[in-house]
Structures are given as C-alpha cells and as structure tokens.
Design a protein around this motif. Structure first.
Motif, PDB file in Angstrom:
ATOM      1  N   LEU A  37     -16.723  12.041  -1.734  1.00 57.03           N
ATOM      2  CA  LEU A  37     -15.855  11.300  -0.567  1.00 57.03           C
ATOM      3  C   LEU A  37     -16.221   9.623  -1.033  1.00 57.03           C
ATOM      4  N   VAL A  38     -14.936   9.011  -0.613  1.00 50.79           N
ATOM      5  CA  VAL A  38     -15.274   7.485  -0.781  1.00 50.79           C
ATOM      6  C   VAL A  38     -14.504   6.689   0.332  1.00 50.79           C
ATOM      7  N   HIS A  39     -15.173   5.785   1.044  1.00 57.66           N
ATOM      8  CA  HIS A  39     -14.685   5.329   2.120  1.00 57.66           C
ATOM      9  C   HIS A  39     -14.299   3.803   1.589  1.00 57.66           C
ATOM     10  N   TRP A  40     -13.065   3.559   2.030  1.00 53.16           N
ATOM     11  CA  TRP A  40     -12.641   2.129   1.466  1.00 53.16           C
ATOM     12  C   TRP A  40     -12.426   1.139   2.898  1.00 53.16           C
ATOM     13  N   PRO A  41     -12.901   0.128   2.898  1.00 47.90           N
ATOM     14  CA  PRO A  41     -13.032  -0.910   3.956  1.00 47.90           C
ATOM     15  C   PRO A  41     -11.412  -1.449   3.906  1.00 47.90           C
ATOM     16  N   ALA A  42     -10.939  -1.893   4.900  1.00 45.93           N
ATOM     17  CA  ALA A  42      -9.693  -2.694   5.042  1.00 45.93           C
ATOM     18  C   ALA A  42      -9.546  -3.790   4.003  1.00 45.93           C
ATOM     19  N   GLY A  43      -8.733  -3.978   3.115  1.00 42.96           N
ATOM     20  CA  GLY A  43      -8.566  -4.834   2.002  1.00 42.96           C
ATOM     21  C   GLY A  43      -9.271  -4.813   0.843  1.00 42.96           C
ATOM     22  N   GLU A  44      -9.744  -3.616   0.586  1.00 43.69           N
ATOM     23  CA  GLU A  44     -10.556  -3.561  -0.422  1.00 43.69           C
ATOM     24  C   GLU A  44      -9.897  -3.372  -2.024  1.00 43.69           C
ATOM     25  N   ILE A  45     -10.364  -4.221  -2.906  1.00 45.52           N
ATOM     26  CA  ILE A  45      -9.416  -4.086  -4.063  1.00 45.52           C
ATOM     27  C   ILE A  45     -10.558  -3.622  -5.236  1.00 45.52           C
ATOM     28  N   PHE A  46     -10.182  -2.506  -5.861  1.00 42.37           N
ATOM     29  CA  PHE A  46     -11.152  -1.949  -6.901  1.00 42.37           C
ATOM     30  C   PHE A  46     -10.656  -2.447  -8.221  1.00 42.37           C
ATOM     31  N   GLN A  47     -11.610  -2.356  -9.287  1.00 40.86           N
ATOM     32  CA  GLN A  47     -11.263  -2.994 -10.622  1.00 40.86           C
ATOM     33  C   GLN A  47     -10.336  -2.040 -11.404  1.00 40.86           C
ATOM     34  N   PRO A  48      -9.623  -2.411 -12.282  1.00 41.53           N
ATOM     35  CA  PRO A  48      -8.859  -1.322 -13.056  1.00 41.53           C
ATOM     36  C   PRO A  48      -9.830  -0.501 -13.883  1.00 41.53           C
ATOM     37  N   HIS A  49      -9.286   0.536 -13.889  1.00 39.85           N
ATOM     38  CA  HIS A  49     -10.213   1.768 -14.529  1.00 39.85           C
ATOM     39  C   HIS A  49      -9.443   2.700 -15.207  1.00 39.85           C
ATOM     40  N   ARG A  50     -10.208   3.545 -16.178  1.00 32.15           N
ATOM     41  CA  ARG A  50      -9.546   4.879 -16.821  1.00 32.15           C
ATOM     42  C   ARG A  50     -10.387   5.857 -16.571  1.00 32.15           C
TER      43      ARG A  50
END
Length: 224
Positions: free
Chosen positions: A155-168
């Motif tokens: 499970l992954v929880h993202w807070p509002a406004g979170e931007i993740f790094q580009p990934h493969r």
C-alpha cells in the motif's frame, strides 16, 4: 447471462487502464456473486484478475488455487472457513490451497488468481488497519504486504500535492487506486481505476489530493 470474456488483456507488452467504476457487473456461476473482469486467460481458469462482489449471504463452493490466489477486501467482510476479513484485509492463498468463501453481510474484493510462482508458498493474512505505515521516498507512506523474488506488493499513501520521481518498472507495475486520484503524464485515474504497465515502462506520477493505491511490481512477463 453474459459470458465471461476469454483472452482479455493478456498481451503483457501493452499498457491497460480500466475505470472499473464504469464497468457493468457480470454474473458468476454462483448466485449472488458478481464480477468485473480486468484480465483473464480463459472463461473460468488461468491467469485472472477481477473485482468481485458478494451479495449478503452469498457463498462460493470449495475450489482450489493451482497457482495461488491474492485478495484485497475493498468493502464489507469477506469470509471463509478460516476466518473473517474486513475491509482493508490483504490475503494470499498459496499454490495448491483451497477454501469455500462466503460473505454474511456482503463485500467487494479485488482478486487475482493463478499468478504466483510455484515456490511462493507463504499464506498471508494482514488487516492493514492494524499495521504501521513506514516512511517512503519524499512524503510517501508505505506499508509492505508481500515480497517474493522480484515481486513486491504494498500500500502506498500519497499526501496532497506529492510528486514522485520519474522511474522505470522492471517486471511491470500494477495499480488499483483505492482512494483519491492518481495522476501521471498519460492520464488521471480516480478511485476504482486499475492500471497495468508493462516491463520497462516509465512514468512520472503525482497527486493533487491525498491518494492511496495498492501497487504490485516485478510480476509481469516481459512478453505475452
């Protein structure tokens, strides 16, 4: 009764997005049990992923899991002869196991069949409401559910406004959006959306509001 599709989304080199909230429910062979197919090799066998709904009091006959069964309880309480599993439960029934599931009050589950490695023999029962979130990259919170060989489920929880790094994604990535809205450069995916991305696919995901996803990586074949 509308027939269950065969050879549905079985080309693993292709990206697939299904907005399951817009899908119609299809009858299963058991009264009171309904399904929304996501991927399926054969009508009632082989590699399968579905959203399944049990009406209150519905039962399913004893059946085996030749290559395992993986379940996430979306709502209600799912049960079998070994226990009751409320919303937020994560279950793994290993290859060769069997059970007779039912639901007294009704439930909806996300279920994956016949996708385990033959040596992945661990049975798993996790009530995620009783587990601790761990810090992830940036502001993410992560709850690991299962790992075996190259395969990882969390499970992954993202807070509002979170931007993740580009990934493969080596071995692909599969996501079920549980709440909020997941976003990347290819689209916007509200709660209930199922995404499958192939081996070595890339993206840069982000969210605008708090979002929780069920994510599995490293489990898809490199080709169909």
């Amino acid at each position: 009764m509308m027939a269950m599709p065969q050879n549905l989304n079985m080309d693993f080199t292709q990206a697939v997005t299904i907005f399951s909230q817009q899908q119609a429910w299809l009858k299963s062979p058991k009264a009171g049990v309904w399904r929304k197919p996501l991927e399926r090799l054969e009508a009632e066998a082989g590699w399968t992923s579905s959203i399944v709904k049990y009406e209150a009091g519905a039962t399913f006959s004893t059946h085996q899991h030749p290559l395992g069964e993986e379940i996430w309880v979306l709502d209600g309480v799912f049960s079998d002869e070994d226990g009751d599993y409320p919303a937020g439960s994560y279950l793994r029934n290993p290859p060769g196991s069997s059970h007779a599931p039912f639901s007294r009050q009704g439930c909806t589950i996300f279920v994956k069949l016949n996708q385990f490695l033959a040596t992945d023999s661990q049975a798993v029962r996790i009530n995620t409401e009783q587990q601790v979130w761990r810090p992830g990259i940036g502001g993410l919170k992560v709850m690991s559910l299962h790992s075996f060989a190259t395969q990882h489920t969390a499970l992954v929880h993202w807070p509002a406004g979170e931007i993740f790094q580009p990934h493969r994604h080596f071995g692909g990535e599969e996501i079920l959006v549980l709440s909020g809205e997941f976003i990347d450069e290819h689209g916007r995916y509200p709660s209930g959306t199922w995404l499958r991305r192939p081996h070595l696919s890339e993206h840069c995901p982000y969210v605008e509001r708090a979002t929780t996803i069920l994510v599995k990586t490293g489990h898809l074949p490199e080709a169909n």
